[in-house]
Scaffold this active site. Structure first.
Site, mmCIF file in Angstrom:
data_model
loop_
_atom_site.group_PDB
_atom_site.id
_atom_site.type_symbol
_atom_site.label_atom_id
_atom_site.label_comp_id
_atom_site.label_asym_id
_atom_site.label_seq_id
_atom_site.Cartn_x
_atom_site.Cartn_y
_atom_site.Cartn_z
ATOM 1 N N GLU A 32 0.827 -1.210 0.000
ATOM 2 C CA GLU A 32 0.000 0.000 0.000
ATOM 3 C C GLU A 32 0.862 1.260 0.000
ATOM 4 O O GLU A 32 0.557 2.228 -0.683
ATOM 5 C CB GLU A 32 -0.950 0.003 1.201
ATOM 6 C CG GLU A 32 -2.038 -1.052 1.133
ATOM 7 C CD GLU A 32 -2.966 -0.883 -0.067
ATOM 8 O OE1 GLU A 32 -3.029 0.228 -0.627
ATOM 9 O OE2 GLU A 32 -3.593 -1.869 -0.475
ATOM 10 N N TYR A 124 -6.285 6.444 4.358
ATOM 11 C CA TYR A 124 -6.357 5.443 3.293
ATOM 12 C C TYR A 124 -5.579 4.177 3.678
ATOM 13 O O TYR A 124 -6.110 3.064 3.649
ATOM 14 C CB TYR A 124 -5.812 6.009 1.953
ATOM 15 C CG TYR A 124 -5.599 4.873 0.993
ATOM 16 C CD1 TYR A 124 -6.675 4.328 0.303
ATOM 17 C CD2 TYR A 124 -4.348 4.253 0.855
ATOM 18 C CE1 TYR A 124 -6.522 3.220 -0.518
ATOM 19 C CE2 TYR A 124 -4.183 3.150 0.046
ATOM 20 C CZ TYR A 124 -5.267 2.636 -0.637
ATOM 21 O OH TYR A 124 -5.114 1.531 -1.418
ATOM 22 N N ASP A 142 -9.552 6.304 -2.239
ATOM 23 C CA ASP A 142 -8.412 6.814 -3.001
ATOM 24 C C ASP A 142 -8.961 7.428 -4.286
ATOM 25 O O ASP A 142 -10.188 7.577 -4.437
ATOM 26 C CB ASP A 142 -7.386 5.692 -3.277
ATOM 27 C CG ASP A 142 -7.901 4.662 -4.278
ATOM 28 O OD1 ASP A 142 -9.110 4.693 -4.618
ATOM 29 O OD2 ASP A 142 -7.095 3.841 -4.744
#
Ligand code: SF4
Length: 332
Positions: A32, A124, A142
Protein backbone atom coordinates in the site's frame (compact mmCIF):
# COMPACT_ATOMS: atom_id res chain seq x y z
CA UNK A 1 -24.64 -0.53 -6.65
CA UNK A 2 -24.96 -4.25 -7.37
CA UNK A 3 -22.64 -5.63 -4.70
CA UNK A 4 -22.71 -9.25 -5.82
CA UNK A 5 -22.04 -8.36 -9.47
CA UNK A 6 -18.95 -6.33 -8.55
CA UNK A 7 -17.64 -9.00 -6.16
CA UNK A 8 -18.15 -11.70 -8.82
CA UNK A 9 -16.38 -9.59 -11.42
CA UNK A 10 -13.46 -9.04 -9.03
CA UNK A 11 -13.18 -12.79 -8.37
CA UNK A 12 -13.04 -13.55 -12.10
CA UNK A 13 -11.34 -10.57 -13.72
CA UNK A 14 -8.98 -8.92 -11.26
CA UNK A 15 -5.27 -8.69 -11.96
CA UNK A 16 -3.06 -11.33 -10.42
CA UNK A 17 -0.86 -9.23 -8.12
CA UNK A 18 1.58 -10.85 -5.67
CA UNK A 19 0.35 -9.02 -2.55
CA UNK A 20 -3.15 -10.36 -3.18
CA UNK A 21 -1.86 -13.84 -2.33
CA UNK A 22 -1.00 -12.92 1.26
CA UNK A 23 -2.79 -11.72 4.37
CA UNK A 24 0.43 -10.76 6.16
CA UNK A 25 -0.16 -7.18 7.41
CA UNK A 26 3.49 -6.16 6.95
CA UNK A 27 3.56 -7.34 3.32
CA UNK A 28 0.24 -5.61 2.65
CA UNK A 29 1.35 -2.42 4.37
CA UNK A 30 4.46 -2.34 2.17
CA UNK A 31 2.37 -2.81 -0.99
CA UNK A 32 0.00 0.00 0.00
CA UNK A 33 2.81 2.41 0.82
CA UNK A 34 4.56 1.64 -2.47
CA UNK A 35 1.43 1.85 -4.61
CA UNK A 36 0.47 5.28 -3.30
CA UNK A 37 2.84 6.87 -5.79
CA UNK A 38 4.49 4.10 -7.79
CA UNK A 39 2.82 2.39 -10.75
CA UNK A 40 1.76 -1.23 -10.19
CA UNK A 41 4.13 -2.70 -12.79
CA UNK A 42 7.16 -1.01 -11.18
CA UNK A 43 5.85 -1.50 -7.67
CA UNK A 44 5.93 -5.31 -8.00
CA UNK A 45 9.74 -5.39 -8.34
CA UNK A 46 10.26 -3.01 -5.40
CA UNK A 47 7.77 -4.93 -3.26
CA UNK A 48 9.57 -8.24 -3.91
CA UNK A 49 13.05 -6.82 -3.31
CA UNK A 50 12.18 -4.92 -0.15
CA UNK A 51 10.14 -7.80 1.31
CA UNK A 52 12.87 -10.25 0.48
CA UNK A 53 15.38 -8.22 2.49
CA UNK A 54 12.90 -7.15 5.20
CA UNK A 55 10.36 -9.97 5.57
CA UNK A 56 9.14 -8.64 8.93
CA UNK A 57 8.65 -5.30 10.61
CA UNK A 58 11.42 -6.28 13.06
CA UNK A 59 13.93 -6.90 10.29
CA UNK A 60 13.38 -3.37 8.95
CA UNK A 61 13.55 -1.87 12.45
CA UNK A 62 16.96 -3.43 12.95
CA UNK A 63 18.35 -2.08 9.65
CA UNK A 64 20.01 1.29 9.00
CA UNK A 65 17.91 3.90 7.22
CA UNK A 66 20.66 4.00 4.58
CA UNK A 67 20.00 0.39 3.61
CA UNK A 68 16.24 0.97 3.38
CA UNK A 69 16.81 4.03 1.19
CA UNK A 70 19.19 2.09 -1.03
CA UNK A 71 16.44 -0.45 -1.75
CA UNK A 72 13.92 2.36 -2.24
CA UNK A 73 16.23 4.04 -4.76
CA UNK A 74 14.38 4.83 -8.02
CA UNK A 75 10.88 4.34 -6.56
CA UNK A 76 10.55 8.10 -5.93
CA UNK A 77 8.73 9.88 -3.10
CA UNK A 78 11.50 8.97 -0.71
CA UNK A 79 9.72 10.29 2.35
CA UNK A 80 7.70 7.06 2.17
CA UNK A 81 10.83 4.95 2.70
CA UNK A 82 11.96 7.13 5.61
CA UNK A 83 8.56 6.99 7.25
CA UNK A 84 8.23 3.23 6.83
CA UNK A 85 11.58 2.80 8.55
CA UNK A 86 10.45 5.18 11.33
CA UNK A 87 7.23 3.16 11.66
CA UNK A 88 9.17 -0.11 12.00
CA UNK A 89 11.46 1.41 14.64
CA UNK A 90 8.46 2.73 16.59
CA UNK A 91 6.54 -0.56 16.43
CA UNK A 92 9.61 -2.44 17.69
CA UNK A 93 10.55 0.08 20.39
CA UNK A 94 10.70 -2.03 23.59
CA UNK A 95 9.46 0.98 25.59
CA UNK A 96 6.59 1.69 23.19
CA UNK A 97 2.99 0.42 23.19
CA UNK A 98 3.16 -1.91 20.15
CA UNK A 99 5.19 -4.89 21.39
CA UNK A 100 6.79 -5.39 18.00
CA UNK A 101 3.50 -6.02 16.17
CA UNK A 102 1.36 -3.91 13.84
CA UNK A 103 -2.13 -3.11 15.18
CA UNK A 104 -4.71 -5.88 14.72
CA UNK A 105 -8.22 -6.58 16.04
CA UNK A 106 -6.77 -9.04 18.56
CA UNK A 107 -4.68 -6.31 20.22
CA UNK A 108 -6.61 -3.18 19.42
CA UNK A 109 -10.13 -1.85 20.04
CA UNK A 110 -9.91 0.30 16.94
CA UNK A 111 -7.42 -1.08 14.45
CA UNK A 112 -7.89 1.70 11.89
CA UNK A 113 -7.37 4.46 14.47
CA UNK A 114 -4.31 2.68 15.87
CA UNK A 115 -2.73 2.37 12.44
CA UNK A 116 -3.16 6.12 12.02
CA UNK A 117 -1.10 6.74 15.11
CA UNK A 118 1.94 5.32 13.31
CA UNK A 119 4.37 7.49 11.26
CA UNK A 120 3.29 8.08 7.67
CA UNK A 121 -0.06 6.25 7.94
CA UNK A 122 -3.11 8.23 6.83
CA UNK A 123 -6.78 7.22 6.64
CA UNK A 124 -6.36 5.44 3.29
CA UNK A 125 -3.46 3.17 4.31
CA UNK A 126 -4.98 2.48 7.72
CA UNK A 127 -8.30 1.34 6.19
CA UNK A 128 -6.55 -0.60 3.42
CA UNK A 129 -4.32 -2.65 5.72
CA UNK A 130 -7.02 -3.19 8.37
CA UNK A 131 -9.54 -4.38 5.78
CA UNK A 132 -7.24 -6.44 3.55
CA UNK A 133 -5.18 -8.09 6.28
CA UNK A 134 -7.81 -8.30 9.04
CA UNK A 135 -11.22 -7.99 7.32
CA UNK A 136 -12.12 -4.84 9.27
CA UNK A 137 -15.12 -3.31 7.38
CA UNK A 138 -13.53 0.14 6.87
CA UNK A 139 -13.98 1.64 3.41
CA UNK A 140 -10.90 2.94 1.60
CA UNK A 141 -11.01 6.18 -0.32
CA UNK A 142 -8.41 6.81 -3.00
CA UNK A 143 -8.55 8.43 -6.44
CA UNK A 144 -10.09 5.32 -8.00
CA UNK A 145 -12.85 5.09 -5.40
CA UNK A 146 -13.55 8.81 -5.72
CA UNK A 147 -13.96 8.45 -9.48
CA UNK A 148 -16.33 5.47 -9.19
CA UNK A 149 -18.41 7.32 -6.58
CA UNK A 150 -18.53 10.47 -8.73
CA UNK A 151 -19.65 8.51 -11.78
CA UNK A 152 -22.15 6.22 -10.11
CA UNK A 153 -23.85 9.33 -8.72
CA UNK A 154 -23.01 11.73 -11.60
CA UNK A 155 -21.46 14.25 -9.18
CA UNK A 156 -19.08 16.77 -10.73
CA UNK A 157 -17.18 17.67 -7.57
CA UNK A 158 -17.96 15.32 -4.71
CA UNK A 159 -16.59 16.51 -1.37
CA UNK A 160 -14.26 14.27 0.61
CA UNK A 161 -17.10 13.79 3.11
CA UNK A 162 -19.56 12.72 0.39
CA UNK A 163 -17.13 10.19 -1.03
CA UNK A 164 -16.25 8.74 2.37
CA UNK A 165 -19.91 8.43 3.39
CA UNK A 166 -20.98 6.68 0.20
CA UNK A 167 -17.93 4.41 0.11
CA UNK A 168 -18.65 3.38 3.71
CA UNK A 169 -22.35 2.83 2.91
CA UNK A 170 -21.30 0.55 0.03
CA UNK A 171 -18.92 -1.29 2.36
CA UNK A 172 -21.69 -1.76 4.96
CA UNK A 173 -24.04 -3.08 2.26
CA UNK A 174 -21.39 -5.48 1.00
CA UNK A 175 -20.66 -6.69 4.53
CA UNK A 176 -24.38 -7.42 5.08
CA UNK A 177 -24.37 -9.50 1.91
CA UNK A 178 -21.38 -11.52 3.15
CA UNK A 179 -18.84 -9.97 0.82
CA UNK A 180 -15.52 -9.83 2.69
CA UNK A 181 -14.18 -6.30 3.37
CA UNK A 182 -10.86 -7.26 1.74
CA UNK A 183 -12.70 -8.24 -1.44
CA UNK A 184 -15.01 -5.25 -1.47
CA UNK A 185 -12.36 -2.56 -1.03
CA UNK A 186 -10.09 -4.12 -3.62
CA UNK A 187 -13.00 -4.64 -6.03
CA UNK A 188 -13.99 -0.95 -6.03
CA UNK A 189 -10.37 0.15 -6.46
CA UNK A 190 -9.80 -2.45 -9.20
CA UNK A 191 -12.88 -1.24 -11.04
CA UNK A 192 -11.54 2.32 -11.00
CA UNK A 193 -8.04 1.21 -12.03
CA UNK A 194 -8.99 -1.07 -14.92
CA UNK A 195 -12.56 -0.34 -16.16
CA UNK A 196 -13.76 3.02 -14.86
CA UNK A 197 -10.51 4.70 -15.87
CA UNK A 198 -10.06 8.50 -15.93
CA UNK A 199 -10.09 9.10 -19.70
CA UNK A 200 -11.60 5.99 -21.33
CA UNK A 201 -14.01 4.05 -19.11
CA UNK A 202 -15.25 0.83 -20.73
CA UNK A 203 -18.84 1.07 -19.57
CA UNK A 204 -19.99 -1.83 -21.79
CA UNK A 205 -17.72 -4.18 -19.77
CA UNK A 206 -18.59 -2.67 -16.39
CA UNK A 207 -20.26 -5.02 -13.88
CA UNK A 208 -22.11 -2.10 -12.24
CA UNK A 209 -23.23 -0.23 -15.35
CA UNK A 210 -26.88 -0.67 -14.42
CA UNK A 211 -27.83 2.20 -12.22
CA UNK A 212 -24.67 4.18 -13.04
CA UNK A 213 -25.83 7.77 -13.51
CA UNK A 214 -22.80 8.87 -15.54
CA UNK A 215 -22.95 6.11 -18.11
CA UNK A 216 -25.60 7.66 -20.36
CA UNK A 217 -25.25 11.23 -19.16
CA UNK A 218 -25.33 13.80 -21.97
CA UNK A 219 -21.88 15.07 -20.93
CA UNK A 220 -20.45 11.52 -20.95
CA UNK A 221 -18.95 9.63 -18.00
CA UNK A 222 -15.61 11.44 -18.15
CA UNK A 223 -17.30 14.68 -17.05
CA UNK A 224 -17.36 13.12 -13.56
CA UNK A 225 -15.50 14.08 -11.51
CA UNK A 226 -14.23 17.40 -12.92
CA UNK A 227 -10.44 17.30 -13.21
CA UNK A 228 -8.63 18.96 -10.32
CA UNK A 229 -6.77 22.14 -11.23
CA UNK A 230 -3.05 21.74 -10.61
CA UNK A 231 -0.66 24.60 -10.13
CA UNK A 232 2.86 23.67 -11.08
CA UNK A 233 5.65 25.78 -9.61
CA UNK A 234 8.95 26.08 -11.46
CA UNK A 235 12.12 26.05 -9.38
CA UNK A 236 15.53 26.81 -10.82
CA UNK A 237 18.56 25.35 -9.07
CA UNK A 238 22.23 24.68 -9.71
CA UNK A 239 23.76 21.25 -9.12
CA UNK A 240 27.45 21.54 -8.22
CA UNK A 241 29.13 18.27 -9.20
CA UNK A 242 32.76 18.14 -8.16
CA UNK A 243 34.66 15.07 -9.39
CA UNK A 244 38.04 13.61 -8.43
CA UNK A 245 40.82 12.38 -10.73
CA UNK A 246 39.04 9.01 -11.08
CA UNK A 247 35.82 10.73 -12.19
CA UNK A 248 34.04 10.01 -8.87
CA UNK A 249 31.74 12.77 -7.61
CA UNK A 250 31.71 14.26 -4.14
CA UNK A 251 28.34 13.43 -2.59
CA UNK A 252 26.49 14.70 0.47
CA UNK A 253 23.70 13.03 2.42
CA UNK A 254 20.62 15.22 2.34
CA UNK A 255 19.11 16.17 5.72
CA UNK A 256 16.17 13.94 6.70
CA UNK A 257 13.64 16.78 6.50
CA UNK A 258 14.81 18.01 3.05
CA UNK A 259 13.54 16.90 -0.35
CA UNK A 260 15.14 13.50 -1.10
CA UNK A 261 16.08 13.44 2.61
CA UNK A 262 18.36 10.55 3.60
CA UNK A 263 19.56 10.09 0.02
CA UNK A 264 22.93 11.19 -1.35
CA UNK A 265 23.64 13.66 -4.12
CA UNK A 266 25.70 16.67 -5.23
CA UNK A 267 25.23 20.04 -3.60
CA UNK A 268 22.30 22.11 -4.88
CA UNK A 269 22.03 25.90 -4.84
CA UNK A 270 19.07 28.17 -5.44
CA UNK A 271 19.76 29.72 -8.88
CA UNK A 272 18.98 33.17 -7.45
CA UNK A 273 21.06 32.69 -4.30
CA UNK A 274 23.90 35.04 -3.30
CA UNK A 275 26.64 32.36 -3.62
CA UNK A 276 25.95 31.55 -7.27
CA UNK A 277 28.52 33.87 -8.87
CA UNK A 278 31.26 32.76 -6.49
CA UNK A 279 30.49 29.01 -6.84
CA UNK A 280 30.32 29.16 -10.65
CA UNK A 281 33.66 30.93 -11.01
CA UNK A 282 35.64 27.70 -10.68
CA UNK A 283 33.17 25.36 -12.37
CA UNK A 284 31.91 24.76 -15.93
CA UNK A 285 28.30 24.46 -16.95
CA UNK A 286 27.73 21.20 -18.84
CA UNK A 287 23.98 21.28 -19.43
CA UNK A 288 20.56 21.26 -17.87
CA UNK A 289 18.18 18.63 -16.49
CA UNK A 290 14.43 19.14 -16.20
CA UNK A 291 12.62 16.98 -13.66
CA UNK A 292 8.91 16.93 -12.87
CA UNK A 293 7.64 16.26 -9.36
CA UNK A 294 3.92 16.17 -8.52
CA UNK A 295 3.52 19.94 -8.13
CA UNK A 296 6.91 21.19 -9.16
CA UNK A 297 9.06 21.52 -12.25
CA UNK A 298 12.74 21.51 -11.35
CA UNK A 299 15.11 23.11 -13.85
CA UNK A 300 18.64 22.18 -12.87
CA UNK A 301 21.80 23.67 -14.33
CA UNK A 302 24.63 21.19 -13.92
CA UNK A 303 28.04 22.72 -13.12
CA UNK A 304 31.15 20.56 -12.89
CA UNK A 305 34.26 21.29 -10.83
CA UNK A 306 37.10 19.38 -9.17
CA UNK A 307 37.61 17.73 -5.81
CA UNK A 308 40.30 15.57 -4.25
CA UNK A 309 38.02 12.89 -2.84
CA UNK A 310 34.92 11.58 -4.58
CA UNK A 311 32.95 8.40 -3.85
CA UNK A 312 31.56 5.60 -5.96
CA UNK A 313 27.90 6.59 -6.53
CA UNK A 314 26.91 2.90 -6.71
CA UNK A 315 27.74 2.61 -3.00
CA UNK A 316 25.15 5.24 -2.04
CA UNK A 317 21.36 5.60 -2.23
CA UNK A 318 20.74 8.22 -4.91
CA UNK A 319 17.50 9.61 -6.36
CA UNK A 320 16.65 9.10 -10.04
CA UNK A 321 17.04 12.84 -10.50
CA UNK A 322 20.58 12.84 -9.10
CA UNK A 323 21.47 9.85 -11.26
CA UNK A 324 20.51 11.96 -14.28
CA UNK A 325 22.51 14.91 -12.97
CA UNK A 326 25.60 12.75 -12.35
CA UNK A 327 25.29 11.10 -15.78
CA UNK A 328 25.17 14.50 -17.43
CA UNK A 329 28.19 15.64 -15.41
CA UNK A 330 30.03 12.52 -16.55
CA UNK A 331 29.25 13.34 -20.16
CA UNK A 332 26.63 10.57 -20.46
S1 SF4 B 1 -20.76 2.34 -16.11
FE1 SF4 B 1 -19.00 3.40 -16.88
S2 SF4 B 1 -18.93 5.31 -15.75
FE2 SF4 B 1 -20.30 3.94 -14.63
S3 SF4 B 1 -19.00 2.97 -13.10
FE3 SF4 B 1 -19.04 1.62 -14.89
S4 SF4 B 1 -17.25 2.22 -16.13
FE4 SF4 B 1 -17.64 3.85 -14.65
Amino acid sequence: MNVKALARWYANESRDLPWRATSDPWAILLSEVLLQQTQVARGIGYWRRILNRFPTVTSMAEADLDEVMHLWQGAGYYARGRRLHALAVEVCDPEGPWNGALPSPSTSDDTVADFQRLPGIGPYTAAAVASIAHEVPAAVVDGNVRRVVARQTATVQPTAGDVTSLAQAWMDGAHERNVAPSVWNQAVMELGATVCTPRAPTCSACPVQQGCMARDHTNGPTAFPAPAKRRVITERVLALVDVDAQGRPRLFQRPTEARFGGLWGPRYLDANGPEVAHECERRTKVGEVVHLLSHRRLEIEVWVGQTEHGVDPASKAISTLDERVLNLAKGG
